[in-house]
Scaffold this active site. Structure first.
Site, PDB file in Angstrom:
ATOM      1  N   SER A 195     -28.929  -0.607  25.028  1.00 52.99           N
ATOM      2  CA  SER A 195     -28.841  -0.426  26.478  1.00 52.99           C
ATOM      3  C   SER A 195     -30.165  -0.090  27.143  1.00 52.99           C
ATOM      4  O   SER A 195     -30.351  -0.386  28.311  1.00 52.99           O
ATOM      5  CB  SER A 195     -27.812   0.658  26.795  1.00 52.99           C
ATOM      6  N   HIS A 223     -23.168  -4.161  27.190  1.00 48.91           N
ATOM      7  CA  HIS A 223     -24.117  -4.923  28.010  1.00 48.91           C
ATOM      8  C   HIS A 223     -24.117  -6.415  27.673  1.00 48.91           C
ATOM      9  O   HIS A 223     -24.917  -7.165  28.231  1.00 48.91           O
ATOM     10  CB  HIS A 223     -25.529  -4.336  27.856  1.00 48.91           C
ATOM     11  N   LYS A 254     -19.649  -2.873  34.095  1.00 45.02           N
ATOM     12  CA  LYS A 254     -21.002  -3.451  34.146  1.00 45.02           C
ATOM     13  C   LYS A 254     -20.872  -4.894  34.637  1.00 45.02           C
ATOM     14  O   LYS A 254     -20.606  -5.101  35.822  1.00 45.02           O
ATOM     15  CB  LYS A 254     -21.669  -3.291  32.790  1.00 45.02           C
TER      16      LYS A 254
HETATM   17  C1  LIG Z   1     -23.900   0.775  25.332  1.00 49.21           C
HETATM   18  C2  LIG Z   1     -22.984   1.565  26.208  1.00 49.21           C
HETATM   19  N1  LIG Z   1     -21.783   1.910  25.724  1.00 49.21           N
HETATM   20  C3  LIG Z   1     -20.911   2.624  26.450  1.00 49.21           C
HETATM   21  C4  LIG Z   1     -21.205   3.010  27.731  1.00 49.21           C
HETATM   22  C5  LIG Z   1     -20.226   3.841  28.493  1.00 49.21           C
HETATM   23  O1  LIG Z   1     -19.462   3.012  29.298  1.00 49.21           O
HETATM   24  P1  LIG Z   1     -18.778   3.604  30.601  1.00 49.21           P
HETATM   25  O2  LIG Z   1     -19.843   3.685  31.642  1.00 49.21           O
HETATM   26  O3  LIG Z   1     -17.688   2.646  30.917  1.00 49.21           O
HETATM   27  O4  LIG Z   1     -18.272   4.966  30.228  1.00 49.21           O
HETATM   28  C6  LIG Z   1     -22.436   2.666  28.283  1.00 49.21           C
HETATM   29  C7  LIG Z   1     -22.733   3.100  29.676  1.00 49.21           C
HETATM   30  O5  LIG Z   1     -23.764   3.037  30.213  1.00 49.21           O
HETATM   31  C8  LIG Z   1     -23.355   1.928  27.500  1.00 49.21           C
HETATM   32  O6  LIG Z   1     -24.551   1.592  27.975  1.00 49.21           O
END
Ligand SMILES: Cc1ncc(COP(=O)(O)O)c(C=O)c1O
Length: 410
Positions: A195, A223, A254
């Site tokens: 991310s 992502h 996202k």
């Molecule tokens: C790789 C990754 N997994 C999980 C999440 C968490 O997702 P959520 O924002 O739906 O809680 C994020 C959030 O930025 C993320 O970047």
């Protein structure tokens, strides 16, 4: 007046420490919808920082679907899924999400969550309970998202799981560890797209390793879902993977432009998580209107509009790769809409972000613990709603900002 007491003094001291280390974060209040041009405190800013990669968060079809969902299902779900909160909208959404991964996971079923953070906690802690305490090993990529890290920590605390960290750029480093591992349950845990760097996990190699050493492979494609693959189904589609040992997690706040997340896995794994995934069981179901909106979003992702948006996004990525050159700063090699620029110190990242703000851009400085110490950065992200001209203007501005930051350092 309240009397000062210990915990309050501690909080104030800790916050002052963060401030002193340039690590204090602050909220900014927007007053327009999420899009590439946003108003913040009455100022108009060009945003290159959201995860709305396909530009769907403010799409008229989704706004209409949300209103329609409210008409059909009301505002709230009223209870957790296992009590009375599971509506036909959730059920239809899960079926559609499963259909996206049907070619990649045999006998696949999907489970919808209100956030990716919860889905990750539920998946890791739930799966770790498939065996006795102390009989599970978790292999987690070092640069995994905080929600995976927390899922691994919680699973370790709950089940006494042994945790090993690995460098995702060197997946073969797992082989020796797995060879020596006699535990009955092994789970490899990785982001699909990292991310903060935008690079991809070597999922093909990881799957081969998982198969050779009888491990599960959990991929958080927060992502990649909506962005990768011809139909936007994500990293498994792009890399043409198929295995019954994959646990696939996607998020829906996202590229899908709404909110929520899901786990896709073999039916029996999902059934187990419904029984034992505490973050699933003990939390109110997302409003069904959101699930209804997401059904529309999945149609857009899979349809012609999604294809056109992904094509445009890829053109933006190519422009960046070809035209953005820095004198001193490091770009990361990334083929996704996440394009970080590494500045190193917190001070430099903050300075660049502030100078960009002065030029009408919103690109926050990302600092530890979100990224490793000494790798503070600007995390630049593209949306299909950015035009090529928007991007070229940003590139020109960044080149000027780099010189200014270097000048101020000297
Ligand atoms: C790789 C990754 N997994 C999980 C999440 C968490 O997702 P959520 O924002 O739906 O809680 C994020 C959030 O930025 C993320 O970047």
């Amino acid at each position: 007046m309240t009397k000062s007491f210990n915990a309050l003094a501690m909080a104030q001291e800790k916050i002052a420490d963060l401030d002193q280390q340039l690590l204090k974060r602050s909220l900014r209040v927007t007053n327009t919808p999420c899009d590439t041009h946003i108003q913040v405190a009455g100022r108009h800013l060009k945003a290159f920082c959201s995860n709305d990669y396909l530009g769907l968060a403010n799409h008229p079809d989704l706004i209409n679907a949300l209103a329609e969902g409210g008409e059909l299902y009301g505002a709230g779900s009223g209870a957790s899924h296992l009590i009375s909160g599971h509506s036909i909208a959730h059920e239809l959404l899960e079926k559609k999400l499963a259909s996206f991964q049907a070619e990649h996971i045999p006998n696949v079923r999907a489970l919808f969550f209100s956030t990716g953070y919860m889905a990750n906690l539920a998946a890791i802690t739930g799966l770790a309970k498939l065996t006795q305490r102390g009989e599970v090993s978790l292999y987690s990529a070092k640069l995994n998202h905080a929600s995976l890290i927390d899922g691994v920590r919680l699973a370790s605390a709950q089940t006494n799981a042994v945790v090993s960290l690995f460098d995702h750029t060197c997946p073969s480093s797992l082989i020796e560890l797995l060879k020596a591992d006699k535990k009955p349950l092994k789970i490899i845990v990785t982001d699909g797209v990292f991310s903060m760097d935008g690079d991809l996990a070597a999922v093909k190699e990881l799957l081969k390793i998982a198969e050779d050493y009888d491990a599960l492979l959990l991929i958080d494609d927060a992502h990649g879902f909506g962005v990768l693959g011809k139909n936007g189904h994500g990293i498994l589609e792009q890399e043409r993977l198929c295995s019954d040992r994959i646990i696939y997690i996607g998020t829906l706040g996202k590229a899908a432009g709404v909110s929520g997340a899901f786990i896709c896995a073999q039916d029996s794994f999902i059934e187990w998580l419904i029984q034992k995934g505490r973050p699933y069981i003990y939390s109110t179901a997302t409003p069904p209107a959101i699930a209804h909106t997401l059904l529309k979003s999945l149609d857009l992702i899979e349809g012609e509009e999604g294809c056109t948006r992904r094509k445009h996004l890829n053109q933006l990525i190519t422009i960046w790769q070809e035209e953005m050159t820095f004198v001193n700063w490091d770009k990361v090699s990334s083929c996704t809409p996440i394009q970080p620029v590494i500045l190193g110190s917190n001070a430099n990242a903050l300075m660049a972000s502030t100078l960009l703000d002065g030029e009408g851009y919103w690109i926050p400085a990302i600092r530890p613990p979100t990224v490793p110490l000494g790798s503070s950065r600007l995390r630049i992200t593209f949306s299909a709603n950015h035009s090529a001209e928007d991007l070229r203007e940003l590139i020109a501005t960044l080149k000027v900002i780099e010189q200014k930051v270097i000048g101020k350092q000297a």
